[in-house]
Design a protein around this motif. Structure first.
Motif, PDB file in Angstrom:
ATOM      1  N   ALA A  78       0.845  -1.195   0.000  1.00  0.00           N
ATOM      2  CA  ALA A  78       0.000   0.000   0.000  1.00  0.00           C
ATOM      3  C   ALA A  78       0.875   1.238   0.000  1.00  0.00           C
ATOM      4  CB  ALA A  78      -0.914   0.013   1.222  1.00  0.00           C
ATOM      5  N   SER A  79       0.305   2.355  -0.412  1.00  0.00           N
ATOM      6  CA  SER A  79       0.954   3.659  -0.319  1.00  0.00           C
ATOM      7  C   SER A  79       0.001   4.560   0.462  1.00  0.00           C
ATOM      8  CB  SER A  79       1.195   4.221  -1.726  1.00  0.00           C
ATOM      9  OG  SER A  79       1.761   5.506  -1.627  1.00  0.00           O
ATOM     10  N   VAL A  80       0.495   5.120   1.554  1.00  0.00           N
ATOM     11  CA  VAL A  80      -0.358   5.921   2.438  1.00  0.00           C
ATOM     12  C   VAL A  80       0.237   7.317   2.560  1.00  0.00           C
ATOM     13  CG1 VAL A  80      -1.335   6.091   4.755  1.00  0.00           C
ATOM     14  CG2 VAL A  80      -0.986   3.845   3.719  1.00  0.00           C
ATOM     15  N   THR A  81      -0.589   8.359   2.375  1.00  0.00           N
ATOM     16  CA  THR A  81      -0.166   9.753   2.531  1.00  0.00           C
ATOM     17  C   THR A  81      -1.004  10.375   3.638  1.00  0.00           C
ATOM     18  OG1 THR A  81       0.338   9.878   0.175  1.00  0.00           O
ATOM     19  CG2 THR A  81       0.124  11.959   1.361  1.00  0.00           C
ATOM     20  N   PHE A  82      -0.321  11.023   4.602  1.00  0.00           N
ATOM     21  CA  PHE A  82      -1.063  11.704   5.662  1.00  0.00           C
ATOM     22  C   PHE A  82      -0.216  12.841   6.210  1.00  0.00           C
ATOM     23  CE2 PHE A  82       0.930   7.898   7.362  1.00  0.00           C
ATOM     24  CZ  PHE A  82       1.619   8.335   8.474  1.00  0.00           C
ATOM     25  N   PRO A  89      -4.762   5.222  11.195  1.00  0.00           N
ATOM     26  CA  PRO A  89      -4.718   3.766  11.018  1.00  0.00           C
ATOM     27  C   PRO A  89      -4.242   3.407   9.610  1.00  0.00           C
ATOM     28  CG  PRO A  89      -6.987   4.550  10.949  1.00  0.00           C
ATOM     29  CD  PRO A  89      -6.123   5.732  11.295  1.00  0.00           C
ATOM     30  N   ILE A  90      -3.432   2.376   9.523  1.00  0.00           N
ATOM     31  CA  ILE A  90      -2.929   1.890   8.239  1.00  0.00           C
ATOM     32  C   ILE A  90      -3.294   0.422   8.120  1.00  0.00           C
ATOM     33  CG2 ILE A  90      -0.890   1.503   6.816  1.00  0.00           C
ATOM     34  CD1 ILE A  90       0.473   3.768   8.417  1.00  0.00           C
ATOM     35  N   ALA A  91      -4.049   0.098   7.112  1.00  0.00           N
ATOM     36  CA  ALA A  91      -4.420  -1.300   6.876  1.00  0.00           C
ATOM     37  C   ALA A  91      -3.235  -2.048   6.278  1.00  0.00           C
ATOM     38  CB  ALA A  91      -5.614  -1.373   5.926  1.00  0.00           C
ATOM     39  N   LEU A  92      -3.152  -3.337   6.552  1.00  0.00           N
ATOM     40  CA  LEU A  92      -2.132  -4.203   5.956  1.00  0.00           C
ATOM     41  C   LEU A  92      -2.845  -5.096   4.947  1.00  0.00           C
ATOM     42  CD1 LEU A  92      -0.196  -5.173   9.204  1.00  0.00           C
ATOM     43  CD2 LEU A  92       0.337  -3.360   7.579  1.00  0.00           C
ATOM     44  N   PRO A  93      -3.004  -4.618   3.689  1.00  0.00           N
ATOM     45  CA  PRO A  93      -3.777  -5.379   2.712  1.00  0.00           C
ATOM     46  C   PRO A  93      -3.104  -6.697   2.345  1.00  0.00           C
ATOM     47  CG  PRO A  93      -2.797  -3.446   1.675  1.00  0.00           C
ATOM     48  CD  PRO A  93      -2.473  -3.375   3.137  1.00  0.00           C
ATOM     49  N   HIS A  94      -3.915  -7.725   2.289  1.00  0.00           N
ATOM     50  CA  HIS A  94      -3.404  -9.057   1.957  1.00  0.00           C
ATOM     51  C   HIS A  94      -4.528  -9.879   1.333  1.00  0.00           C
ATOM     52  CE1 HIS A  94      -4.972  -9.129   6.088  1.00  0.00           C
ATOM     53  NE2 HIS A  94      -5.444 -10.314   5.765  1.00  0.00           N
ATOM     54  N   ASP A  95      -4.134 -10.968   0.721  1.00  0.00           N
ATOM     55  CA  ASP A  95      -5.107 -11.849   0.091  1.00  0.00           C
ATOM     56  C   ASP A  95      -4.679 -13.293   0.351  1.00  0.00           C
ATOM     57  OD1 ASP A  95      -7.319 -12.572  -1.483  1.00  0.00           O
ATOM     58  OD2 ASP A  95      -6.051 -12.805  -3.245  1.00  0.00           O
ATOM     59  N   THR A 107       8.171  -6.559   8.836  1.00  0.00           N
ATOM     60  CA  THR A 107       9.546  -7.025   8.620  1.00  0.00           C
ATOM     61  C   THR A 107      10.545  -5.889   8.500  1.00  0.00           C
ATOM     62  OG1 THR A 107       9.131  -7.167   6.244  1.00  0.00           O
ATOM     63  CG2 THR A 107       8.802  -9.179   7.535  1.00  0.00           C
ATOM     64  N   GLN A 108      10.062  -4.662   8.316  1.00  0.00           N
ATOM     65  CA  GLN A 108      10.958  -3.505   8.269  1.00  0.00           C
ATOM     66  C   GLN A 108      10.198  -2.295   8.794  1.00  0.00           C
ATOM     67  OE1 GLN A 108      12.698  -2.715   4.459  1.00  0.00           O
ATOM     68  NE2 GLN A 108      13.556  -0.764   5.088  1.00  0.00           N
ATOM     69  N   LEU A 109      10.794  -1.585   9.728  1.00  0.00           N
ATOM     70  CA  LEU A 109      10.161  -0.392  10.298  1.00  0.00           C
ATOM     71  C   LEU A 109      10.489   0.823   9.433  1.00  0.00           C
ATOM     72  CD1 LEU A 109      10.958  -1.053  14.052  1.00  0.00           C
ATOM     73  CD2 LEU A 109       8.738  -1.237  12.916  1.00  0.00           C
ATOM     74  N   PRO A 110       9.650   1.866   9.518  1.00  0.00           N
ATOM     75  CA  PRO A 110       9.967   3.082   8.754  1.00  0.00           C
ATOM     76  C   PRO A 110      11.214   3.759   9.322  1.00  0.00           C
ATOM     77  CG  PRO A 110       8.065   3.438  10.189  1.00  0.00           C
ATOM     78  CD  PRO A 110       8.420   1.989  10.268  1.00  0.00           C
ATOM     79  N   SER A 111      11.980   4.407   8.454  1.00  0.00           N
ATOM     80  CA  SER A 111      13.194   5.094   8.902  1.00  0.00           C
ATOM     81  C   SER A 111      12.847   6.410   9.595  1.00  0.00           C
ATOM     82  CB  SER A 111      14.137   5.339   7.732  1.00  0.00           C
ATOM     83  OG  SER A 111      13.503   6.131   6.745  1.00  0.00           O
ATOM     84  N   GLN A 112      11.664   6.973   9.322  1.00  0.00           N
ATOM     85  CA  GLN A 112      11.204   8.207   9.941  1.00  0.00           C
ATOM     86  C   GLN A 112       9.796   7.968  10.459  1.00  0.00           C
ATOM     87  OE1 GLN A 112      11.649  11.634   7.388  1.00  0.00           O
ATOM     88  NE2 GLN A 112      13.337  10.657   6.312  1.00  0.00           N
ATOM     89  N   GLY A 113       9.594   8.146  11.719  1.00  0.00           N
ATOM     90  CA  GLY A 113       8.265   7.923  12.288  1.00  0.00           C
ATOM     91  C   GLY A 113       8.221   6.659  13.129  1.00  0.00           C
ATOM     92  N   VAL A 114       7.081   6.390  13.699  1.00  0.00           N
ATOM     93  CA  VAL A 114       6.907   5.268  14.617  1.00  0.00           C
ATOM     94  C   VAL A 114       5.621   4.548  14.259  1.00  0.00           C
ATOM     95  CG1 VAL A 114       6.589   4.634  17.043  1.00  0.00           C
ATOM     96  CG2 VAL A 114       8.073   6.556  16.466  1.00  0.00           C
ATOM     97  N   LEU A 115       5.657   3.217  14.315  1.00  0.00           N
ATOM     98  CA  LEU A 115       4.445   2.418  14.151  1.00  0.00           C
ATOM     99  C   LEU A 115       3.901   2.058  15.519  1.00  0.00           C
ATOM    100  CD1 LEU A 115       5.293  -0.139  11.316  1.00  0.00           C
ATOM    101  CD2 LEU A 115       3.905   1.929  11.158  1.00  0.00           C
ATOM    102  N   TYR A 116       2.601   2.163  15.691  1.00  0.00           N
ATOM    103  CA  TYR A 116       1.935   1.777  16.926  1.00  0.00           C
ATOM    104  C   TYR A 116       0.959   0.659  16.598  1.00  0.00           C
ATOM    105  CZ  TYR A 116       3.528   6.318  18.652  1.00  0.00           C
ATOM    106  OH  TYR A 116       4.298   7.384  19.010  1.00  0.00           O
TER     107      TYR A 116
END
Length: 117
Positions: A78-82, A89-95, A107-116
């Motif tokens: 996905a590509s998310v802009t905010f 909230p960010i969905a993790l799309p899968h099938d 498997t990889q955290l963003p280099s800028q920002g934090v995931l909760y």
């Protein structure tokens, strides 16, 4: 004690008894064996086999084991802009063709920002 008799074999694979030692060809009596193993053919789609469990007194019951392919899931991305400094909230799309995804792994955290979570 009871015996198990395989009455219908899979058409897309091989059924073996006792850890893979004896190929089950035709009807096989499985005296005091509770496990069988199945290896499927390359183009396996779905299959199964039928067995009958018989007690010492002659009473019996028939069961069917269904075999199916477990298709691996696909992470769709996905590509998310905010706006900066906002929690969204960010969905993790899968099938998954089987519909049985248990969880997703970051498997990889963003280099800028934090995931909760």
């Amino acid at each position: 004690a009871f015996d198990r008799t395989v009455t219908v074999l899979p058409t897309q694979g091989t059924l073996t008894v006792g850890g893979g030692g004896v190929a089950a060809i035709g009807t096989v009596v499985l005296a005091n064996v509770s496990l069988v193993y199945c290896s499927v053919s390359l183009n396996f789609s779905a299959d199964g086999f039928t067995y009958t469990a018989v007690l010492d007194d002659g009473s019996a019951a028939t069961g069917q084991v269904l075999l199916r392919v477990n298709h691996p899931p696909t992470a769709l991305g996905a590509s998310v802009t905010f706006p900066a400094h906002m929690k969204l909230p960010i969905a993790l799309p899968h099938d998954d063709a089987d519909g049985d995804i248990t969880y997703c792994i970051i498997t990889q955290l963003p280099s800028q920002g934090v995931l909760y979570q």
